[in-house]
Write a protein that holds these residues in place. Structure first.
Motif, mmCIF file in Angstrom:
data_model
loop_
_atom_site.group_PDB
_atom_site.id
_atom_site.type_symbol
_atom_site.label_atom_id
_atom_site.label_comp_id
_atom_site.label_asym_id
_atom_site.label_seq_id
_atom_site.Cartn_x
_atom_site.Cartn_y
_atom_site.Cartn_z
ATOM 1 N N THR A 5 0.828 -1.206 0.000
ATOM 2 C CA THR A 5 0.000 0.000 0.000
ATOM 3 C C THR A 5 0.860 1.253 0.000
ATOM 4 O O THR A 5 0.562 2.226 -0.702
ATOM 5 C CB THR A 5 -0.924 -0.003 1.224
ATOM 6 O OG1 THR A 5 -1.777 -1.145 1.163
ATOM 7 C CG2 THR A 5 -1.774 1.252 1.276
ATOM 8 N N ALA A 62 -3.143 2.538 7.893
ATOM 9 C CA ALA A 62 -4.524 2.065 7.899
ATOM 10 C C ALA A 62 -4.619 0.627 7.400
ATOM 11 O O ALA A 62 -5.374 -0.189 7.954
ATOM 12 C CB ALA A 62 -5.394 2.982 7.042
ATOM 13 N N GLU A 63 -3.850 0.296 6.360
ATOM 14 C CA GLU A 63 -3.860 -1.069 5.851
ATOM 15 C C GLU A 63 -3.272 -2.037 6.878
ATOM 16 O O GLU A 63 -3.787 -3.138 7.091
ATOM 17 C CB GLU A 63 -3.069 -1.151 4.550
ATOM 18 C CG GLU A 63 -2.994 -2.547 3.948
ATOM 19 C CD GLU A 63 -4.353 -3.147 3.635
ATOM 20 O OE1 GLU A 63 -4.486 -4.385 3.727
ATOM 21 O OE2 GLU A 63 -5.278 -2.378 3.313
ATOM 22 N N GLN A 107 -12.403 4.300 12.912
ATOM 23 C CA GLN A 107 -13.321 3.196 13.170
ATOM 24 C C GLN A 107 -12.687 2.164 14.094
ATOM 25 O O GLN A 107 -13.326 1.653 15.019
ATOM 26 C CB GLN A 107 -13.734 2.547 11.847
ATOM 27 C CG GLN A 107 -14.719 1.401 12.017
ATOM 28 C CD GLN A 107 -15.142 0.802 10.685
ATOM 29 O OE1 GLN A 107 -14.693 1.228 9.633
ATOM 30 N NE2 GLN A 107 -15.999 -0.197 10.730
ATOM 31 N N GLY A 108 -11.421 1.841 13.860
ATOM 32 C CA GLY A 108 -10.745 0.870 14.707
ATOM 33 C C GLY A 108 -10.556 1.355 16.127
ATOM 34 O O GLY A 108 -10.566 0.549 17.074
ATOM 35 N N GLU A 112 -10.488 7.649 8.347
ATOM 36 C CA GLU A 112 -11.735 6.966 8.690
ATOM 37 C C GLU A 112 -11.480 5.521 9.123
ATOM 38 O O GLU A 112 -12.119 5.021 10.056
ATOM 39 C CB GLU A 112 -12.684 7.009 7.496
ATOM 40 C CG GLU A 112 -13.245 8.399 7.216
ATOM 41 C CD GLU A 112 -13.983 8.473 5.901
ATOM 42 O OE1 GLU A 112 -14.149 7.402 5.269
ATOM 43 O OE2 GLU A 112 -14.384 9.579 5.497
ATOM 44 N N GLU A 113 -10.551 4.844 8.460
ATOM 45 C CA GLU A 113 -10.242 3.460 8.814
ATOM 46 C C GLU A 113 -9.695 3.369 10.236
ATOM 47 O O GLU A 113 -10.121 2.520 11.039
ATOM 48 C CB GLU A 113 -9.215 2.900 7.829
ATOM 49 C CG GLU A 113 -8.801 1.464 8.096
ATOM 50 C CD GLU A 113 -9.867 0.462 7.714
ATOM 51 O OE1 GLU A 113 -9.893 -0.621 8.338
ATOM 52 O OE2 GLU A 113 -10.659 0.763 6.807
ATOM 53 N N GLN A 142 -9.709 8.602 3.706
ATOM 54 C CA GLN A 142 -9.925 7.152 3.785
ATOM 55 C C GLN A 142 -9.088 6.537 4.907
ATOM 56 O O GLN A 142 -9.582 5.718 5.696
ATOM 57 C CB GLN A 142 -9.564 6.515 2.448
ATOM 58 C CG GLN A 142 -9.623 5.001 2.417
ATOM 59 C CD GLN A 142 -9.119 4.443 1.096
ATOM 60 O OE1 GLN A 142 -9.179 5.104 0.062
ATOM 61 N NE2 GLN A 142 -8.598 3.224 1.141
ATOM 62 N N ALA A 143 -7.820 6.932 4.994
ATOM 63 C CA ALA A 143 -6.948 6.404 6.049
ATOM 64 C C ALA A 143 -7.434 6.840 7.425
ATOM 65 O O ALA A 143 -7.453 6.045 8.377
ATOM 66 C CB ALA A 143 -5.519 6.887 5.816
ATOM 67 N N TRP A 169 -3.343 -1.644 10.071
ATOM 68 C CA TRP A 169 -4.352 -1.784 11.129
ATOM 69 C C TRP A 169 -5.418 -2.791 10.713
ATOM 70 O O TRP A 169 -5.835 -3.639 11.508
ATOM 71 C CB TRP A 169 -4.991 -0.432 11.425
ATOM 72 C CG TRP A 169 -6.027 -0.512 12.491
ATOM 73 C CD1 TRP A 169 -7.362 -0.790 12.341
ATOM 74 C CD2 TRP A 169 -5.819 -0.363 13.901
ATOM 75 N NE1 TRP A 169 -8.002 -0.809 13.562
ATOM 76 C CE2 TRP A 169 -7.078 -0.552 14.527
ATOM 77 C CE3 TRP A 169 -4.699 -0.073 14.687
ATOM 78 C CZ2 TRP A 169 -7.232 -0.454 15.916
ATOM 79 C CZ3 TRP A 169 -4.856 0.014 16.061
ATOM 80 C CH2 TRP A 169 -6.113 -0.179 16.661
ATOM 81 N N ARG A 170 -5.871 -2.708 9.473
ATOM 82 C CA ARG A 170 -6.894 -3.628 8.981
ATOM 83 C C ARG A 170 -6.403 -5.075 9.077
ATOM 84 O O ARG A 170 -7.135 -5.959 9.531
ATOM 85 C CB ARG A 170 -7.241 -3.272 7.535
ATOM 86 C CG ARG A 170 -8.432 -4.043 6.982
ATOM 87 C CD ARG A 170 -8.701 -3.673 5.534
ATOM 88 N NE ARG A 170 -8.983 -2.265 5.370
ATOM 89 C CZ ARG A 170 -8.199 -1.399 4.743
ATOM 90 N NH1 ARG A 170 -7.063 -1.810 4.198
ATOM 91 N NH2 ARG A 170 -8.517 -0.132 4.635
#
Length: 298
Positions: free
Chosen positions: A18, A245-246, A53-54, A49-50, A46-47, A248-249
């Motif tokens: 990413t 963010a990736e 949310q976490g 928000e991700e 986007q990053a 974290w996902r």
């Protein structure tokens, strides 16, 4: 491979992929209205928000800084400045990150008043003494307290819910350092300012994550800024934010399974180490981070 340490983790492969792609896609200034700028802004949003949310917060409450320690220092400075009319005294546990302790000591030394910074003791397991913390925040002129979510050196989790409750009783905001726990434990719920570092969950170096809820009285010293909800002059690197963010996902998806396996391994090793002569196994044996193992060979 399991890392039994609270030090930085290697960047996850998906986060690296990413990052490399985002260097090409998110190079423009997200504050500009031309096409590339709007695209960069969409990627940054986007990053944010991700991660929001976490962490269980609103995207507008999340900001990016160059590192976790930078987020800690910025959080302290804003809380001190916001509370300056009530006083200038800060409180921290004795086992906080050096960014907290050195900032507090410098703050007291610069004012030539040692009483402006108090270190609260911990018990032999590394857990903060809540009675001492309550006495410390009750001192007139105190405007903030700092505590870890868990200690990165011995793994002991701190009683954040009770610490936050007693701080709120006295009207004192609590800054929480979650650099050792994010990605390994559920995100803290009890805080007024939260700081973390993307390296804790397999993200890139050079990115700190910082949360300031709307309820918190925080104010940046100096003139207003156009960046990060007026909280800093440092422009975030979009590629780093997307990679974080990736990571974290990926980490959140695997965290329950990894937590179980790491905890089981740590329990085995703690038991084996405690059976050896002249070995001192430290930290809470149960209420602890799943991935930290510490003992002293006396």
């Amino acid at each position: 491979r399991v890392l039994l340490d609270a030090a930085s983790s290697p960047m996850l492969p998906a986060a690296r992929t990413t990052l490399m792609a985002a260097l090409d896609a998110g190079w423009a200034d997200p504050r500009r209205l031309y096409a590339e700028g709007r695209r960069a802004r969409a990627l940054l949003d986007q990053a944010r928000e991700e991660l929001a949310q976490g962490l269980g917060v609103r995207p507008a409450e999340v900001s990016f800084l160059p590192s976790g320690p930078a987020a800690l220092r910025t959080g302290l400075q804003g809380l001190l400045f916001a509370g300056r009319r009530r006083g200038a005294r800060m409180v921290a546990t004795a086992v906080e990150h050096s960014a907290i302790l050195t900032t507090g000591r410098y703050h007291a030394a610069a004012a030539q008043d040692p009483s402006l910074f108090a270190e609260v003791p911990v018990d032999p397991l590394g857990r903060v003494d809540l009675s001492a913390l309550e006495r410390a925040v009750a001192v007139p002129g105190t405007v903030l307290a700092a505590a870890q979510s868990a200690n990165g050196e011995v793994g002991t989790r701190q009683p954040l819910e009770r610490a936050h409750a007693l701080c709120r009783t006295h009207g004192i905001p609590l800054l929480v350092d979650a650099m050792a726990s994010l990605g390994r434990d559920p995100a803290p719920e009890h805080f007024d300012v939260l700081a973390g570092d993307a390296r804790s969950w397999g993200g890139p170096s050079g990115l700190g994550v910082w949360v300031v809820p709307e309820r918190t009285r925080w104010r940046r010293p100096g003139p207003d800024s156009e960046l990060e909800h007026a909280r800093t002059d440092v422009e975030p690197v979009i590629a780093l934010a997307l990679a974080a963010a990736e990571a974290w996902r990926q980490t959140e998806a695997n965290r329950p399974e990894q937590s179980i396996s790491s905890s089981a391994m740590v329990r085995r090793l703690r038991t084996a180490a405690s059976d050896l002569p002249d070995v001192d196994v430290v930290g809470d044996p149960d209420n602890r981070l799943p991935h930290v193992l510490t003992f002293s060979l006396l």
